[in-house]
Each structure stands twice: as structure tokens, then as C-alpha cells.
Design a protein around this motif. Structure first.
Motif, short mmCIF file in Angstrom:
data_model
loop_
_atom_site.label_atom_id
_atom_site.label_comp_id
_atom_site.label_asym_id
_atom_site.label_seq_id
_atom_site.Cartn_x
_atom_site.Cartn_y
_atom_site.Cartn_z
N SER A 283 0.82 -1.21 0.00
CA SER A 283 0.00 0.00 0.00
C SER A 283 0.85 1.26 0.00
CB SER A 283 -0.95 0.00 1.20
OG SER A 283 -0.21 -0.02 2.40
N SER A 284 2.08 1.16 0.55
CA SER A 284 2.94 2.35 0.55
C SER A 284 3.37 2.72 -0.86
CB SER A 284 4.16 2.12 1.43
OG SER A 284 4.91 0.99 1.01
N LEU A 285 3.22 1.80 -1.81
CA LEU A 285 3.47 2.11 -3.22
C LEU A 285 2.17 2.46 -3.94
CD1 LEU A 285 6.12 -0.60 -4.23
CD2 LEU A 285 6.49 1.86 -3.95
N SER A 286 1.11 1.71 -3.67
CA SER A 286 -0.15 1.94 -4.37
C SER A 286 -0.86 3.21 -3.91
CB SER A 286 -1.09 0.74 -4.19
OG SER A 286 -1.42 0.56 -2.83
N LYS A 287 -0.33 3.83 -2.86
CA LYS A 287 -0.91 5.09 -2.37
C LYS A 287 0.17 6.17 -2.24
CE LYS A 287 -4.40 2.62 0.37
NZ LYS A 287 -4.94 2.36 1.73
N SER A 288 1.23 6.04 -3.01
CA SER A 288 2.35 6.96 -2.86
C SER A 288 2.07 8.28 -3.58
CB SER A 288 3.63 6.35 -3.42
OG SER A 288 4.66 7.30 -3.48
N PRO A 289 2.15 9.40 -2.89
CA PRO A 289 1.94 10.69 -3.53
C PRO A 289 3.16 11.19 -4.31
CG PRO A 289 2.36 11.01 -1.20
CD PRO A 289 2.33 9.53 -1.43
N THR A 290 4.32 10.52 -4.14
CA THR A 290 5.55 11.00 -4.78
C THR A 290 6.01 10.11 -5.94
OG1 THR A 290 6.95 9.76 -3.22
CG2 THR A 290 6.34 12.02 -2.63
N ILE A 291 5.49 8.89 -6.03
CA ILE A 291 6.00 7.95 -7.03
C ILE A 291 5.72 8.44 -8.44
CG2 ILE A 291 3.96 6.46 -7.19
CD1 ILE A 291 7.52 5.12 -6.87
N ASN A 292 6.75 8.41 -9.28
CA ASN A 292 6.63 8.84 -10.67
C ASN A 292 6.67 7.66 -11.62
OD1 ASN A 292 8.14 9.63 -13.34
ND2 ASN A 292 7.25 11.55 -12.61
N LEU A 293 7.53 6.69 -11.33
CA LEU A 293 7.67 5.50 -12.16
C LEU A 293 7.64 4.27 -11.27
CD1 LEU A 293 10.04 4.88 -15.13
CD2 LEU A 293 10.02 3.24 -13.25
N LEU A 294 6.74 3.32 -11.61
CA LEU A 294 6.62 2.07 -10.86
C LEU A 294 6.71 0.92 -11.85
CD1 LEU A 294 6.12 0.59 -8.20
CD2 LEU A 294 3.66 0.84 -8.61
N ASN A 295 7.82 0.20 -11.80
CA ASN A 295 8.05 -0.90 -12.73
C ASN A 295 8.27 -2.19 -11.94
OD1 ASN A 295 8.94 -2.76 -14.64
ND2 ASN A 295 10.17 -1.28 -15.76
N MET A 312 -2.13 9.40 -5.97
CA MET A 312 -0.93 9.23 -6.80
C MET A 312 -0.90 10.31 -7.90
SD MET A 312 -0.93 5.06 -6.98
CE MET A 312 0.80 4.88 -7.36
N VAL A 313 -0.70 11.51 -7.49
CA VAL A 313 -0.84 12.66 -8.39
C VAL A 313 0.37 12.85 -9.30
CG1 VAL A 313 -2.45 13.90 -6.91
CG2 VAL A 313 0.02 14.16 -6.53
N THR A 314 1.48 12.15 -9.04
CA THR A 314 2.68 12.31 -9.87
C THR A 314 2.99 11.07 -10.71
OG1 THR A 314 4.16 11.57 -8.10
CG2 THR A 314 3.68 13.93 -8.20
N LEU A 315 2.20 10.01 -10.60
CA LEU A 315 2.48 8.77 -11.33
C LEU A 315 2.44 9.02 -12.83
CD1 LEU A 315 3.06 5.72 -11.14
CD2 LEU A 315 0.57 5.34 -11.24
N ASN A 316 3.55 8.69 -13.50
CA ASN A 316 3.68 8.91 -14.94
C ASN A 316 3.76 7.61 -15.72
OD1 ASN A 316 5.77 9.25 -17.36
ND2 ASN A 316 4.64 11.18 -17.15
N SER A 317 4.48 6.61 -15.19
CA SER A 317 4.69 5.34 -15.88
C SER A 317 4.39 4.18 -14.95
CB SER A 317 6.13 5.23 -16.39
OG SER A 317 6.38 6.17 -17.40
N LEU A 318 3.58 3.24 -15.45
CA LEU A 318 3.18 2.07 -14.67
C LEU A 318 3.40 0.82 -15.51
CD1 LEU A 318 1.73 0.89 -12.13
CD2 LEU A 318 -0.43 1.17 -13.41
#
Length: 685
Positions: A283-295, A312-318
Motif C-alpha cells: 500500500s505504501s506504493l499503491s498510495k504513494s503521492p511521490t512515485i513517478n515510475l513504478l516498474n 498518486m498525483v505524480t504517477l507517470n509510468s506504470l
């Protein structure tokens, strides 16, 4: 004082003695620096432009050298990156005892690293990356001023120098990536209290991450990818309070991903693909407000994908491809307002692409290949509403459906379309004509029929076309010889840096591999169809084409000599057609040609023997009436016989067979007549 330290002192004293002897010669260059630079030149096998042995010329004016003060001062910078230097380094460099910057990156320097290089008191930056250095890093390291140490992309081996910071506490950047360091990371790196970036990727390191690394409070980048680390990822990662990027991809980490990332206030990039992680996304990843890229591609993660897009307002790449996720494709992804790139391929989704994707206006890249999707028509109706969509990969879905020909479909910005391996029926739809930005089109391994439309030649930027393994008929439209990007080569295609396009089997490679758009060469792949007619000489216009594959069709006529004008051609496969005539000798000028195949046609004559033709195997020419010095020996026959076509040769054989049959019949008839006559005479008697 150890033996290595004593040796360094001997070298330094030797240089000081030589410097005293040279002082009387009125050198414009400092004597210490002059000796060191002359010895450095003597160990190179290449010459440096502007460098000389003339002592009257100030070395401070030489290329790559900076002095302080500027004229006749001491050398403080030696920067010779990308000068094609070859040779080796010697201990003479210790004579540059005021040196602060040393950069020999991107050259061809070899052999071991000299010990004295690691005993320079004022050296702040040392960059030896992209060379051919080998051996181990010396055990004795004393660089009290060093801040940047970059020795990546060499052939160094042995244990990692974990003791590097004992006398080098100011070190901020350490890169030993792309070498052959092996074994476990030994304790010691925790003393690098100033370290901000640690790059150890692409080595042979094993075991786990030593716990003292997690003491480095200033660390913002940790790269451990492409090693053999195993075990669980330690929750101690949370102690790296300033961590921004973590790359642990292509290792053997297993177990659940620790749920500790909420403690990292600046954390933006997690690249953990190709491991053995299991369980759910923490959950610390699926609710991260700072994460930009999650691979997290290519693991064994499971459950449904539950991302809190309102947070997750900054998520750019999933990238969650190649896992065991189940349930529907998440319908809340459009609420991730910055999300541009999504790869969910090769999971176990149920249902369809959600209607909410009609409002997914930030989406640019989408891959859902091998995701058990159906109803291609509905999928395209939804996705055409994604007004910024540039890349769409839907391979291995929609089995035995029909490729929709809805004239209302429109993908204005689409650059990449891949709908391969789907067994789709139908023909090439007219709506593709309006996707004028297309650069990459793959409809291979379907059951599409009809002709290839002429308007394909109007694509301004198309550089990759794969229609192989279908049932297309008719001639190749001559308009394909006018594809501008294959004539002028103006190919510019942006894509996510860490996203694979799709998995595709290449005959020249072992098995399956990921391919990214930039890795695909300019290609026309039309093999395994029912195409007929000639191969147009105008294909010679496509000077930027790398792969030209027309195998297993019904093409006839000669091989055009103009194909020699395709000067970048690497693969030319014309096998299993009905081509006739000889192999043009002009093809010998194709210096990049690595695969050439004309097997099983109606060709005759001598095989060219110059250029790349010396490297092609017999199998490239079999099934014809060809001969050559290095392949099938040419018979010593008349000129007319040597140029006899396979068809004429076949007719001659048939004629010979018929003659033999008639001859045998004649003699059998004669013998029978004689026997009958003889018996008749006996009866009369």
C-alpha cells in the motif's frame, strides 16, 4: 606503512629528484608536471594532437590541460575524454600532484589501474569509464579529496572495494557498474557518509544488500540491477531517507516487497522488474503521492490492481506486465491525471477495457497484449477517445475475430500499432488511412486477406511494416517504393525508456525477447503470403531500409540489380518464390548485408563471390541451378549450358525421359515381333 604505500613513496621521491635536475633547463611547464606528462605520452600507442616533447612549449596550452594559474602554473585538470586513446596508464601520473580532475573516459586504455592513481591528495574527480581496464582495484586507496569516482564499463574483477571510503570520506558519487566484480558486498560502504549515488549494476555480485548501506542518509540513487542478489529485500531500505531512485531489476530477490516506502518522502522511481517477488503491491506504493515510475514487470505478484489515483498525483509510468494479477482492468486509472505510460500485458484479467478509458486523455502508451481480451471493435471504439494515444499494443488477443472496418474509427496521433498473433480475419481497413502519423505497423500472424492498399505509400514517417504470415494476394503496390522515411531516414520516435514494446520471435535470435521501438531496424516484412508479380527495381530508392523480407510468396521475374542501391540493407530474403535469371553481381556492393537467401527459386548461373557473398552458407542458394567456387562447383560446360535456365534444363530432362521411354518401347516391340515370327515359322514347319 604497507608495501604498496612504500612503493608510492618511492615513485614520488623519484619524480621530485628528476624535477630538481630539470629546473635548470628553464622549462615553461612545471618540472613535475612535465615529467609526468612525457611519461604518460610514452605509454600511449596513439598521438595526442598538439602535445609535444619540445620543452619550450608551455604544457598548459596543450589540448585537455587546465593549469592554475593559467600560464606556466600547475596542471589541475587533465580531460581527454573521447580522444581514441589506446595504451596503458603508468605510475607517472602521481607526478601531477596538484591534479583535481582526471577524465580519460570513452577511450581504449587497457591493462591494470596503476596504484599511484589512488594516492593523489588533491584529486576530486576521477573518470575512467568506458575503457578496457582489467584486473582488480588496489587494496590501498588514499584519495582524501575525491568526490566523484567513475570507473564503470570496463573489465575490472575481484571483490568490490568496500574499504574505499576509509580515507575518502568526501566521496559523493561512486560508479563501478558494468564490470565483473563478484562475491558478496562486504561491510564497509557504510563509512561513505557523504555518498549520494551508488551504481553497482551489471556485475556478478551475489548475496543480499549489506545492512550498512542502509546507514547512508545522503543516498538518493541506488542502482543494483543486473546482478545475482537474492533473498528478501530488507525493510532497512526505509532508512535511506533521501532516496529518490531504486533500481534492483534483473536479480533474484524474492518474497514480498516490504511495505516501507511511505517513510521515503522524496521517493520517485522504483525499478524492480525481473525478480521473484510475490504477494500484492504494498500500500505504501499503491498510495504513494511521490512515485513517478513504478516498474514491477516480470515477477509473481498477484491479486487485483488497486491504485489510489486520487493520491498518486505524480504517477507517470506504470509497468505491471508479466505477473499474476487477476480481476478487471482497473477502471480508475484515468483518475491518475499524470499517467501517460501503461504496460499491463501478460496478466490474467477478465472483462474488457473499461468505458472510463474514454476520458483517459493523458494516456500515450498502452500495452495490453496477451490479456485475454475480446471484442476488438469495442476496444477500438473506446481507445480512439484517448486523444493523446501514440502507442497501442494489443498482440495475442481477440482470437479469430474480424479486424473492424468502421470508417468512423480515427486515431489521429497514433504512431505505433501492433495487433499481431491474433488470427484476425478481414482485410486492411480504410480507417488506417487517416492515421497519418503512423511510423510502426505490425499486423503479422493473422488471417488477413485481400491486397496491400496503395495508400500505404503515403505514410510520411512509416519505417517499420510487418504484414508477414497472412494471406495477402496481388502485387506489392509500387507506392511502397516511395516511403519517405525509408528514403531519407528521418526517424524520430519517442517512447518510455524502460518499456518493452512487445515480445516477438526473431529467427536469428534464441527464443523470445523484449523489443523496444528503438531496437527495431527500418523494415519491410511481407513474407509468408500469396503475393505475386515482380520485385520493383524502384525498391532501390529505399536507401535507409535495413530488412527486406519477401520469402515464401509467388514473386516472379528477375532480381533487380537496383537493389544494390539499398546501401544500409542487412537482411535480404527472397527465398521460396518463382524468381528467375541470375543473381545480380551489383549486390556484392552491399557491405552491411549479413543475411542473404534466394533458396528455392528458378535462378541459374554463377553466384557472386566478392563482398559479403563469401560469408553466406550453401543453404542460401539451394533449390536453384546455381554454382560458384565456394558453393556448388560449376561444371566445365559450354557457355550456353552454363547459362541454361532451370526451366529449360527441366524441359531437356523431360525430353530425354520421353526419348528413353520411346526407345525402350521400340526395342521391346522389335524383340516381341522377332519372337512371334520365329514361333510362327516353327508352326509352319
Amino acid at each position: 606503512m604497507g608495501a604498496q604505500d612504500c612503493w608510492v613513496m618511492v615513485v614520488i621521491l623519484g619524480f621530485l629528484l628528476q624535477a630538481q635536475l630539470l629546473n635548470s633547463k628553464n622549462l615553461t611547464c612545471n618540472p613535475n608536471d612535465w615529467i609526468a606528462l612525457q611519461d604518460f605520452m610514452g605509454n600511449l600507442t596513439t598521438k595526442l594532437e598538439g602535445w609535444t616533447t619540445n620543452s619550450s612549449i608551455d604544457c598548459c596550452d596543450w589540448e585537455g590541460i587546465t593549469c592554475d594559474p593559467p600560464s606556466s602554473g600547475r596542471v589541475i585538470k587533465l580531460e581527454l575524454s573521447k580522444k581514441r586513446l589506446s595504451g596503458k596508464l603508468s605510475d607517472s601520473l602521481v607526478g601531477l600532484d596538484q591534479l583535481k580532475t582526471l577524465n580519460f573516459s570513452h577511450n581504449f586504455l587497457r591493462d591494470s589501474l596503476p596504484l599511484s592513481l589512488f594516492h593523489m591528495p588533491y584529486l576530486e574527480q576521477l573518470d575512467l569509464s568506458y575503457n578496457e581496464f582489467s584486473g582488480q582495484i588496489p587494496e590501498s586507496i588514499n584519495l582524501p579529496s575525491i568526490q566523484i569516482l567513475e570507473i564503470s564499463s570496463n573489465s575490472l574483477n575481484g571483490f568490490l572495494p568496500s574499504h574505499i571510503c576509509v580515507n575518502s570520506t568526501r566521496l559523493r558519487f561512486l560508479s563501478l557498474a558494468v564490470n565483473y566484480f563478484s562475491g558478496n558486498i562486504l561491510p564497509g560502504l557504510g563509512t561513505c557518509s557523504s555518498l549520494e549515488q551508488l551504481r553497482l549494476g551489471m556485475n556478478d555480485l551475489t548475496g543480499g544488500i549489506t545492512e550498512d548501506i542502509f546507514q547512508l542518509q545522503n543516498m538518493n540513487f541506488l542502482g543494483l540491477q543486473d546482478n545475482n542478489f537474492d533473498g528478501k529485500l530488507s525493510p532497512g531500505i526505509a532508512n535511506l531517507s533521501n532516496l529518490v531512485r531504486l533500481d534492483i531489476s534483473s536479480n533474484n530477490f524474492s518474497g514480498e516487497i516490504p511495505d516501507v516506502f511511505s517513510q521515503l518522502q522524496n521517493f520517485q522511481y522504483l525499478v524492480a522488474h525481473s525478480n521473484k517477488f510475490s504477494g500484492r503491491i504494498p500500500s505504501s506504493l499503491s498510495k504513494s503521492p511521490t512515485i513517478n515510475l513504478l516498474n514491477l514487470r516480470n515477477n509473481s505478484l498477484e491479486g487485483s490492481i488497486d491504485l489510489n489515483c486520487s493520491v498518486m498525483v505524480t504517477l507517470n509510468s506504470l509497468d505491471l506486465a508479466s505477473n499474476k494479477f487477476t480481476g478487471p482492468v482497473p477502471d480508475n486509472l484515468p483518475l491518475c491525471r499524470q499517467l501517460k505510460n501503461i504496460n499491463l500485458a501478460r496478466n490474467n484479467f477478465s472483462g474488457q477495457i473499461p468505458e472510463s478509458f474514454k476520458e483517459f486523455h493523458s494516456l500515450s502508451y498502452l500495452s495490453l497484449s496477451n490479456s485475454s481480451l475480446h471484442n476488438l471493435s469495442a476496444v477500438l471504439q473506446i481507445l480512439q477517445q484517448c486523444r493523446n494515444l501514440t502507442t497501442l499494443v494489443l498482440t495475442l488477443n481477440f482470437p479469430d475475430e474480424t479486424l473492424p472496418d468502421d470508417p468512423n474509427l480515427h486515431f489521429e496521433k497514433l504512431k505505433v500499432l501492433v495487433i499481431a498473433y491474433c488470427r484476425l480475419k478481414g482485410s486492411i481497413p480504410q480507417w488506417l488511412r487517416n492515421s497519418t502519423a503512423l511510423q510502426f505497423l505490425d499486423l503479422s500472424w493473422n488471417h488477413l486477406a485481400g491486397t496491400i492498399p496503395r495508400w500505404f505509400g503515403s505514410y510520411r514517417d512509416l519505417f517499420y511494416l510487418d504484414l508477414s504470415n497472412n494471406s495477402f494476394t496481388g502485387e506489392i503496390p509500387k507506392s511502397l517504393t516511395e516511403l519517405r522515411s525509408l528514403i531519407h531516414g528521418n526517424i524520430s520516435l519517442e517512447e518510455p525508456s524502460d518499456f518493452p514494446l512487445f515480445i516477438k520471435r526473431k529467427e536469428s535470435l534464441r527464443g523470445l525477447r523484449y523489443n523496444q521501438i528503438w531496437s527495431f531496424p527500418p523494415t519491410l516484412e511481407l513474407g509468408y503470403n500469396f503475393l505475386s508479380g515482380p520485385i520493383w527495381p524502384e525498391f532501390g530508392n529505399l536507401k535507409k531500409l535495413h530488412v527486406f523480407d519477401l520469402k515464401f510468396n509467388n514473386f516472379s521475374g528477375p532480381i533487380p540489380g537496383n537493389l544494390s542501391e539499398m546501401t544500409n540493407l542487412e537482411i535480404l530474403d527472397l527465398s521460396h518464390n518463382d524468381l528467375s535469371g541470375t543473381i545480380p553481381s551489383s549486390l556484392q556492393s552491399l557491405s552491411f548485408l549479413s543475411l542473404f537467401n534466394v533458396a528455392y527459386n528458378q535462378l541459374y548461373g554463377r553466384i557472386p563471390s566478392a563482398g559479403q557473398f563469401q560469408t553466406f552458407p550453401n543453404s542460401s542458394f539451394e533449390g536453384n541451378n546455381l554454382c560458384g567456387d565456394h558453393w556448388f562447383r560449376c561444371q566445365d560446360t559450354t557457355s550456353e549450358d552454363r547459362h541454361e535456365s532451370p526451366k529449360r534444363h527441366k524441359d531437356n530432362i523431360i525430353g530425354l525421359d520421353v526419348g528413353i521411354i520411346f526407345g525402350i518401347a521400340f526395342w521391346l516391340g522389335l524383340i516381341v515381333s522377332v519372337i512371334v515370327s520365329f514361333k510362327f515359322m516353327v508352326v509352319l514347319k
